[in-house]
Scaffold this motif. Structure first.
Motif, PDB file in Angstrom:
ATOM      1  N   GLY A  16       0.835  -1.329  -0.064  1.00 48.69           N
ATOM      2  CA  GLY A  16      -0.010   0.071  -0.122  1.00 48.69           C
ATOM      3  C   GLY A  16       0.824   1.309   0.013  1.00 48.69           C
ATOM      4  N   ALA A  17       1.948   1.238   0.716  1.00 51.77           N
ATOM      5  CA  ALA A  17       2.838   2.526   0.866  1.00 51.77           C
ATOM      6  C   ALA A  17       3.607   2.767  -0.313  1.00 51.77           C
ATOM      7  CB  ALA A  17       3.773   2.280   1.898  1.00 51.77           C
ATOM      8  N   LEU A  18       3.800   1.653  -1.064  1.00 53.14           N
ATOM      9  CA  LEU A  18       4.625   1.696  -2.422  1.00 53.14           C
ATOM     10  C   LEU A  18       3.356   2.361  -3.406  1.00 53.14           C
ATOM     11  CD1 LEU A  18       6.507  -1.447  -2.654  1.00 53.14           C
ATOM     12  CD2 LEU A  18       7.344   0.603  -2.862  1.00 53.14           C
ATOM     13  N   LEU A  19       2.251   1.870  -3.450  1.00 57.53           N
ATOM     14  CA  LEU A  19       1.255   2.589  -4.414  1.00 57.53           C
ATOM     15  C   LEU A  19       1.197   3.858  -3.925  1.00 57.53           C
ATOM     16  CD1 LEU A  19      -1.399  -0.356  -4.456  1.00 57.53           C
ATOM     17  CD2 LEU A  19       0.099   0.200  -6.371  1.00 57.53           C
TER      18      LEU A  19
ATOM     19  N   TRP B  95       6.509   6.792 -10.648  1.00 55.62           N
ATOM     20  CA  TRP B  95       5.618   5.904 -11.053  1.00 55.62           C
ATOM     21  C   TRP B  95       6.143   4.498 -11.289  1.00 55.62           C
ATOM     22  CZ3 TRP B  95       7.411   2.317 -14.723  1.00 55.62           C
ATOM     23  CH2 TRP B  95       8.986   2.584 -15.393  1.00 55.62           C
ATOM     24  N   TYR B  96       7.239   4.082 -10.993  1.00 54.37           N
ATOM     25  CA  TYR B  96       7.637   2.786 -10.817  1.00 54.37           C
ATOM     26  C   TYR B  96       7.532   2.140  -9.577  1.00 54.37           C
ATOM     27  CZ  TYR B  96      11.277   5.724  -8.912  1.00 54.37           C
ATOM     28  OH  TYR B  96      11.906   6.827  -8.106  1.00 54.37           O
ATOM     29  N   LEU B  97       7.020   2.768  -8.514  1.00 58.66           N
ATOM     30  CA  LEU B  97       6.735   2.278  -7.142  1.00 58.66           C
ATOM     31  C   LEU B  97       5.285   1.603  -7.368  1.00 58.66           C
ATOM     32  CD1 LEU B  97       7.791   5.069  -4.866  1.00 58.66           C
ATOM     33  CD2 LEU B  97       8.973   3.181  -5.388  1.00 58.66           C
ATOM     34  N   ALA B  98       4.584   1.885  -8.152  1.00 56.61           N
ATOM     35  CA  ALA B  98       3.305   1.134  -8.466  1.00 56.61           C
ATOM     36  C   ALA B  98       3.404  -0.269  -8.679  1.00 56.61           C
ATOM     37  CB  ALA B  98       2.107   1.796  -9.333  1.00 56.61           C
TER      38      ALA B  98
ATOM     39  N   LEU C 145      -3.317   7.750 -12.009  1.00 60.00           N
ATOM     40  CA  LEU C 145      -2.582   9.098 -11.981  1.00 60.00           C
ATOM     41  C   LEU C 145      -1.292   9.356 -11.771  1.00 60.00           C
ATOM     42  CD1 LEU C 145      -5.763  11.201 -10.910  1.00 60.00           C
ATOM     43  CD2 LEU C 145      -5.192  10.420 -13.049  1.00 60.00           C
ATOM     44  N   GLY C 146      -0.615   8.105 -11.119  1.00 59.79           N
ATOM     45  CA  GLY C 146       0.682   8.111 -10.888  1.00 59.79           C
ATOM     46  C   GLY C 146       1.586   7.662 -12.124  1.00 59.79           C
ATOM     47  N   GLN C 147       1.031   7.520 -13.327  1.00 58.08           N
ATOM     48  CA  GLN C 147       1.710   6.799 -14.002  1.00 58.08           C
ATOM     49  C   GLN C 147       1.939   7.738 -15.550  1.00 58.08           C
ATOM     50  OE1 GLN C 147       2.846   3.682 -13.964  1.00 58.08           O
ATOM     51  NE2 GLN C 147       2.298   3.989 -11.865  1.00 58.08           N
TER      52      GLN C 147
ATOM     53  N   VAL D 180      -3.925  17.888  -3.933  1.00 58.24           N
ATOM     54  CA  VAL D 180      -5.019  17.965  -4.607  1.00 58.24           C
ATOM     55  C   VAL D 180      -4.739  18.645  -6.024  1.00 58.24           C
ATOM     56  CG1 VAL D 180      -7.413  18.839  -4.940  1.00 58.24           C
ATOM     57  CG2 VAL D 180      -6.598  17.548  -2.821  1.00 58.24           C
ATOM     58  N   PRO D 181      -4.324  19.795  -5.905  1.00 56.97           N
ATOM     59  CA  PRO D 181      -3.760  20.511  -7.201  1.00 56.97           C
ATOM     60  C   PRO D 181      -2.773  19.723  -8.145  1.00 56.97           C
ATOM     61  CG  PRO D 181      -3.680  22.116  -5.182  1.00 56.97           C
ATOM     62  CD  PRO D 181      -3.932  20.724  -4.909  1.00 56.97           C
ATOM     63  N   ALA D 182      -2.036  19.203  -7.575  1.00 54.95           N
ATOM     64  CA  ALA D 182      -0.998  18.329  -8.473  1.00 54.95           C
ATOM     65  C   ALA D 182      -1.730  16.987  -8.946  1.00 54.95           C
ATOM     66  CB  ALA D 182      -0.008  17.719  -7.725  1.00 54.95           C
ATOM     67  N   THR D 183      -2.682  16.429  -8.175  1.00 55.54           N
ATOM     68  CA  THR D 183      -3.505  15.390  -8.737  1.00 55.54           C
ATOM     69  C   THR D 183      -4.494  15.676  -9.777  1.00 55.54           C
ATOM     70  OG1 THR D 183      -3.534  14.241  -6.575  1.00 55.54           O
ATOM     71  CG2 THR D 183      -5.042  13.595  -8.236  1.00 55.54           C
TER      72      THR D 183
END
Length: 496
Positions: free
Chosen positions: A19-22, A32-35, A135-137, A394-397
């Protein structure tokens, strides 16, 4: 009881780590590679477990993912944060029940995660997809699949890559290698076929205005007139020869229809001076309701078109079951009026061309962007307001969501926020320009106009959801078939 429910301390630690890596892959970070790494760890922890320990492990992993990525909610309402956290962790845990514990079926882990993201985009209250794994990719290789299958396909490829690594170590290697090679080949072919084929329709000379100012102030306590004045101050520096000027959400706040107000006259004068189409976010407030609108003024100062926000923010723009919550909490003090939902696609017909619009929260929902693009939008406008948040999560997301919509739809995206992040995104998802938080900003760029539709714009999530449903149905069917085949063999051995 403990043996029936707990998966073992090593697996529990692995669940927290997954969960922490995601969470570590989420904006504003770009790791992105942590997911995929998180998916690999989660797959190792889940395989071989019965349904009860899988449920517990899913809850632990969900807590590791959602606790840090939803922490921004504590600044609004601690009890609301706790309620959302419990709901999201429950959904994550329930999704892990879809995982087949057989080591040969490691691929059911990414299937379960795709199903989880599909549910979160629709439930509760029409969906709450923050955070979203896809959204992390945006800076990784898997985002290239967005024009083909949208964010759900990106999630499947991201988590599938990580799960495949685990599968190579725990399952039959030859069979797993063949399956991975087939998936890679199919994915590569699909991404190649999904290359946008839309025709260029010229360029749009654009300016996006950010007034700047203090952050962390809830909308009900904001100095609305000061927000408007700061936008006019920055707009005084607008260059000539523009086609479109975009102001943020809630740039103008009135207590009646905006058409005949003094504020509308001032925006009309700005449109005439710049000889551009000006699109501004307008809040039309009543005693018990309000309308969140994007209004377009033409170069001659006339109001040409308007779009009223369809997908409202639950507990932000309206209170579901307001009567109940008014008795239970003080949350309604932050949302004294409910937004009136709009209808139809977000499309503004202007001299600059057909402009697609998604207002603020709607940028997180691909169906709103699809509605605007399939209705004819050649560019996407995102007037938003993230001034209530003290941190940049939130702004970055929101910027990440704008980039995902750009790739899914093959459209440039212009995003304007009163205090940030304001950004200009190209159709391939690259950020051409981005402002800072809290400062006055004036971003200009010539962005391409596009026609035509990507495969994802045509089909939406349908194909990916059909694939997920087929995978979930196929697993039990294959196991049942194997049991039938083994039964006669067992009988023959017994008789012998």
């Amino acid at each position: 009881m403990r043996d029936r429910w707990l998966p073992g301390w090593r697996r529990l630690i692995a669940g927290v780590a997954a969960g922490a890596l995601l969470a570590g892959s989420m904006p504003p970070r770009s790791a992105w590679y942590l997911a995929p790494a998180g998916a690999a760890v989660l797959t190792w922890a889940l395989l071989g477990l019965r349904w009860r320990p899988r449920l517990v492990l899913g809850a632990v992993a969900g807590l590791g993912f959602f606790a840090p990525t939803l922490s921004w909610l504590t600044g609004f309402h601690p009890a609301g944060f706790a309620a959302v956290l419990v709901l999201e962790v429950t959904l994550f845990a329930a999704a892990m029940l879809l995982v087949d514990p057989s080591r040969e079926r490691w691929w059911t882990v990414p299937v379960a995660l795709v199903a989880l993201e599909a549910v979160r985009a629709r439930f509760p209250f029409g969906g709450f997809p923050l955070p979203g794994i896809a959204l992390g990719q945006l800076d990784g290789p898997f985002a290239a699949a967005a024009p083909l299958g949208g964010s759900l396909l990106v999630v499947g490829l991201t988590t599938g890559a990580g799960a495949a690594v685990t599968g190579l170590f725990v399952a039959r290697r030859v069979r797993t290698l063949v399956l991975v090679a087939a998936l890679v080949a199919v994915s590569a072919a699909g991404v190649a076929l999904a290359a946008p084929d839309g025709a260029p329709a010229g360029q749009l000379r654009t300016a996006v205005v950010q007034g700047g100012g203090p952050r962390g102030i809830p909308a009900v306590r904001a100095d609305e007139q000061a927000v408007t004045e700061r936008l006019f101050d920055v707009s005084a520096e607008l260059p000539a020869n523009l086609d479109v000027v975009l102001w943020p959400e809630s740039s103008v706040v009135v207590t009646e229809p905006v058409t005949d107000t003094a504020e509308a006259d001032r925006v009309a004068a700005l449109a005439r001076r710049t000889e551009a189409t000006v699109v501004a976010g307008v809040t039309e407030s009543g005693s018990t309701t309000f309308r969140n609108v994007a209004v377009a003024w033409g170069p001659d100062g006339r109001i040409l078109d308007r779009y009223e926000k369809v997908h409202r923010v639950p507990f932000g723009e309206y209170i579901p079951a307001r009567g109940l919550f008014e008795r239970l909490s003080d949350m309604t003090a932050l949302v004294p009026r409910d937004a009136v939902p709009g209808r139809g696609p977000g499309l503004l017909d202007t001299p600059a061309g057909p402009l697609g619009v998604v207002i603020s929260y709607e940028v997180f929902f691909s169906d709103r962007a699809r509605a605007a693009v399939t209705a004819g939008g050649q560019v996407l406008l995102v007037p938003t307001n993230a001034a209530s948040y003290t941190t940049e999560e939130v702004p970055a997301t929101e910027v990440a969501a704008a980039r995902m919509r750009a790739q899914e739809m093959d459209r440039a995206v212009l995003q304007a926020a009163p205090t940030g992040y304001t950004a200009i995104v190209l159709p391939d998802g690259r950020v051409a320009a981005q402002g800072e938080l809290g400062t006055p900003e004036l971003l200009t760029a010539a962005v391409p106009l596009r026609t035509g539709l990507t495969p994802y714009a045509r089909t939406g999530d349908l194909l990916v959801l059909l694939a997920v449903a087929s995978a979930l149905i196929a697993g039990p069917a294959i196991r049942a078939l194997h049991r039938r085949r083994r039964a006669p063999d067992a009988c023959r051995r017994t008789s012998t």
